[in-house]
Design an enzyme around this catalytic site. Structure first.
Site, mmCIF file in Angstrom:
data_model
loop_
_atom_site.group_PDB
_atom_site.id
_atom_site.type_symbol
_atom_site.label_atom_id
_atom_site.label_comp_id
_atom_site.label_asym_id
_atom_site.label_seq_id
_atom_site.Cartn_x
_atom_site.Cartn_y
_atom_site.Cartn_z
ATOM 1 N N TYR A 183 32.691 22.373 4.706
ATOM 2 C CA TYR A 183 32.825 20.975 4.287
ATOM 3 C C TYR A 183 33.592 20.867 2.973
ATOM 4 C CZ TYR A 183 29.113 19.750 7.634
ATOM 5 O OH TYR A 183 28.376 19.564 8.775
ATOM 6 N N GLU A 221 30.524 10.244 9.913
ATOM 7 C CA GLU A 221 30.529 10.382 11.384
ATOM 8 C C GLU A 221 31.676 9.581 12.007
ATOM 9 O OE1 GLU A 221 28.857 12.828 12.005
ATOM 10 O OE2 GLU A 221 27.442 12.768 10.346
HETATM 11 N N1 BES Z 1 28.771 17.602 12.916
HETATM 12 C C1 BES Z 1 27.874 17.537 11.824
HETATM 13 C C2 BES Z 1 26.466 17.939 12.165
HETATM 14 C C3 BES Z 1 26.302 19.347 12.706
HETATM 15 C C4 BES Z 1 27.042 20.412 12.228
HETATM 16 C C5 BES Z 1 25.369 19.582 13.692
HETATM 17 C C6 BES Z 1 26.874 21.690 12.757
HETATM 18 C C7 BES Z 1 25.190 20.849 14.220
HETATM 19 C C8 BES Z 1 25.941 21.912 13.753
HETATM 20 C C9 BES Z 1 27.838 16.138 11.210
HETATM 21 O O1 BES Z 1 29.063 15.474 11.250
HETATM 22 C C10 BES Z 1 27.520 16.294 9.744
HETATM 23 O O2 BES Z 1 28.239 16.967 9.080
HETATM 24 N N2 BES Z 1 26.441 15.661 9.278
HETATM 25 C C11 BES Z 1 26.025 15.689 7.897
HETATM 26 C C12 BES Z 1 26.434 14.394 7.242
HETATM 27 C C13 BES Z 1 27.035 14.499 5.885
HETATM 28 C C14 BES Z 1 28.040 15.575 5.658
HETATM 29 C C15 BES Z 1 27.482 13.161 5.348
HETATM 30 C C16 BES Z 1 24.524 15.858 7.859
HETATM 31 O O3 BES Z 1 23.889 15.895 8.928
HETATM 32 O O4 BES Z 1 23.944 15.984 6.787
HETATM 33 ZN ZN ZN Z 2 30.543 16.351 10.011
#
Ligand code: BES
Ligand code: ZN
Length: 630
Positions: A397, A310
């Site tokens: 990702y 984050e």
């Molecule tokens: N921005 C995302 C969360 C998100 C993505 C919310 C799409 C709604 C729609 C956040 O940065 C994220 O990727 N969180 C991951 C963390 C991980 C990759 C370390 C999670 O929530 O698991």
């Molecule tokens: Zn993210």
């Protein structure tokens, strides 16, 4: 209606609705662009609504007589022209209304090119709105006060504010939030001051850096804080705040490492709000106020990579933003890349490679589920007529990460030094405050390579990078990075022991000293081995190694996935306990799917028992998953 006429109307509909860079908005942001919002939110726990007044400032890019905003589940009371004090006519354009995108709000206000105008909207959110979760006291950790929080990403901000809900129209914001005493309200911007109104307090916040609408976020509840460094604080309900402080004590270091790969941190503060257990994600990068799940409070800092992730969004995503959901990989791929640089510097390179192995496996899994030849398994999914969340997967990702990682290795191999780091730094300073498409990154990368090398080396590098292949081709990438590392090599020996049925009690001592990621790798190898796990093996993991409960949440999760994928319900009571512990979708969705594919009825009963406190987004998606099960 004749068939031709029908298709003609359909074509006009799609053209009118979607012929712009961002197909996920109804707004006419390319005619008139929002620039700033000034507002006041009154949080009403009795009705689970927010009563709001916002003044939106626009810059006209051409002449026009209509402002179209995104909206969903909002109740508009009036729209006023601040210059005259008179009402402005508006209507909901229900003809174009879609369950996924909401209803366009048409506001009849004329403007001429170059003119700055503003409007005031009085409205309230409704109970149906999915951007907000309202927790009654019994759903919180402390069980004494109610709690509320919002989630804007991907396109939920239109359920909170009538807005141009597209990352293409970035805004600065100043907001007052009123909440009853003794509760406290937080916002994703810098705190200014407060006014005491007797029974309630109004807290004022500013976000002076232009941000995409999906980063608008607030929370209110019984919230305490602890200081980590000059610019870092943790917030949470009082019951969790000390453990949060311990868990995230390395945050300042994370930011400093992030800065070495990017540019100085521009947001002033970096705070983390640990939410009650229903928070549906691992983390959400709301600027100056990362939202985090309590499931990463492991006690040993081993799940803090979520925070590193984050923080990394402070540059990729929050400063340099994708211009539409099609380029979501620009947000997430670069962020994972920086996140793993932080792991590399803080622990070692092998640890970041270990994480890259998990990521790669998860990506392969998603590619097969989405379809190897479908655009959803490419870095540029086709989103016209679709909700961006439908395309959400590990592809953005991890394919994104693998593409950037490989590009780094190629560039640095020719340069013989970390040229890629300089290219990244320039990327962030050049495109900060903007919203960009993939091709801007491509141009920037090519220009930097061109400045450094002669024509023939330039040609070789460009060919090796194979940019368009990576961005456009669906399926498993034909290029593979090498993530071999010492943690995995060592764990593999013990995986062999497991399949040789050497269920040795003394391994427990070795295992318990491993880093969580090494444990997870061990479990993943067992999980994906085609030999499968029999009752004795499961008992060894569950009881001898004691993974079935009271362990790290990621490890519990992996243990239960092994159990379910081997079609066993041995530790069903423990699984029920786990499903009642955290509302994080990363755990819930695969576990309910796994259980549901063995015994749908009992899995659904467990879901119904917990549904009242799960987040509306989680409920929506789990319901959908159950519908897909036989
Ligand atoms: N921005 C995302 C969360 C998100 C993505 C919310 C799409 C709604 C729609 C956040 O940065 C994220 O990727 N969180 C991951 C963390 C991980 C990759 C370390 C999670 O929530 O698991
Ligand atoms: Zn993210």
């Amino acid at each position: 209606m004749s068939k031709t006429l029908f298709f003609l109307l359909l074509a006009i509909f799609f053209h009118k609705t979607f012929s712009k860079e961002d197909p996920s908005t109804f707004s006419n942001y390319f005619q008139i662009k929002q620039k700033h919002i000034e507002g006041h939110f009154q949080i009403n726990f009795n009705t689970s609504t927010i009563i709001s007044k916002v003044k939106i400032f626009f810059e006209s890019l051409m002449d026009g007589e209509l402002i179209i905003l995104d909206s969903k589940s909002l109740k508009i009371n009036s729209i006023i022209d601040p210059d005259t004090g008179l009402n402005i006519n508006y209507e909901y354009d229900t003809y174009y209304s879609l369950p996924s995108l909401g209803t366009p709000l048409k506001i009849y206000k004329s403007y001429s090119k170059g003119q700055n105008i503003s409007i005031i909207i009085n409205y309230s959110t409704t109970k149906e709105g999915g951007a907000t979760q309202w927790l009654t006291a019994d759903m919180t950790t402390g069980k004494k006060y109610p709690f509320m929080f919002t989630q804007g990403e991907s396109i939920l901000s239109r359920e909170l504010i009538p807005i141009q809900d597209t990352p293409n129209a970035k805004i600065t914001i100043s907001l007052g939030i009123t909440v009853i005493k003794p509760l406290r309200a937080l916002y994703s911007g810098l705190y200014q001051n407060y006014i005491d109104n007797g029974n309630s307090i109004t807290y004022f916040y500013n976000q002076k850096i232009p941000v995409p609408s999906y980063l608008i976020a607030l929370a209110a509840g019984n919230i305490d804080e602890r200081i980590i460094s000059d610019r870092v604080k943790v917030y949470s309900e009082p019951e969790m705040v000390d453990s949060a402080k311990n868990e995230f004590s390395d945050t300042e270091k994370f930011i400093q490492i992030g800065e070495t790969y990017t540019i100085p941190y521009e947001w002033g503060e970096y705070n983390i709000l640990v939410l009650p257990k229903s928070f549906p994600y691992g983390g959400m990068e709301n600027p100056t106020l990362t939202f985090a799940t309590p499931s990463i409070l492991a006690g040993d800092k081993s799940l803090a990579n979520v925070i590193a992730h984050e923080i990394s969004h402070s540059w990729s995503g929050n400063l340099v933003t994708m211009s539409s959901w099609k380029d979501f990989w620009l947000n997430e791929g670069f962020t994972v890349f920086i996140e793993r640089k932080i792991a590399e510097m803080l622990i070692d390179e092998d640890m970041s490679k270990l994480q890259a192995i998990f990521g790669y496996r998860a990506m392969i899994n998603d590619i097969f589920n989405l379809g190897e030849s479908k655009t959803f398994s490419s870095l540029n999914p086709y989103l016209i007529g679709r909700h961006p969340d439908e395309a959400f997967s590990e592809v953005s990702y991890e394919k994104g990460f693998n593409f950037i990682y490989r590009t780094q290795n190629i560039v640095n191999k020719y340069a013989n030094f970390d040229l890629f780091k300089l290219i990244l730094k320039k990327y962030f300073s050049k495109f900060k405050y903007q919203a960009i498409e993939s091709k801007k990154w491509k141009e920037h990368l090519y220009n930097c390579i061109n400045e450094t090398f002669n024509q023939s080396i330039y040609n070789n590098i460009i060919k090796e990078i194979d940019f368009d292949y990576w961005v456009k081709t669906p399926g498993v990438p034909k290029y593979k990075n090498d993530f071999n590392n010492s943690y995995a090599a060592d764990a593999d020996k013990y995986v062999n022991d497991f399949f040789d049925k050497k269920y040795d009690k003394s391994f427990n001592g070795t295992f318990s000293k491993w880093h969580t990621n090494k444990k997870l790798y061990y479990l993943l190898q067992i999980h994906t081995n085609e030999k499968g796990v029999d009752d004795e093996g499961l008992k060894y993991l569950g009881e001898t190694l004691n993974l079935k409960e009271g362990y790290n949440s990621e490890i519990n999760n992996e243990f239960f996935k092994i159990m379910l994928d081997n079609k066993k319900l041995t530790y069903i009571e423990e699984l029920k306990g786990f499903l009642g512990k955290f509302g994080r979708m990363k755990f819930l969705r695969p576990l309910y799917r796994g259980w549901g594919s063995i015994d749908k009825a009992s899995a659904y009963t467990c879901f119904e028992d917990n549904k009242y406190w799960y987040h509306p987004i989680a409920v929506r998606l789990i319901e959908m998953d159950f519908k897909k099960l036989k």
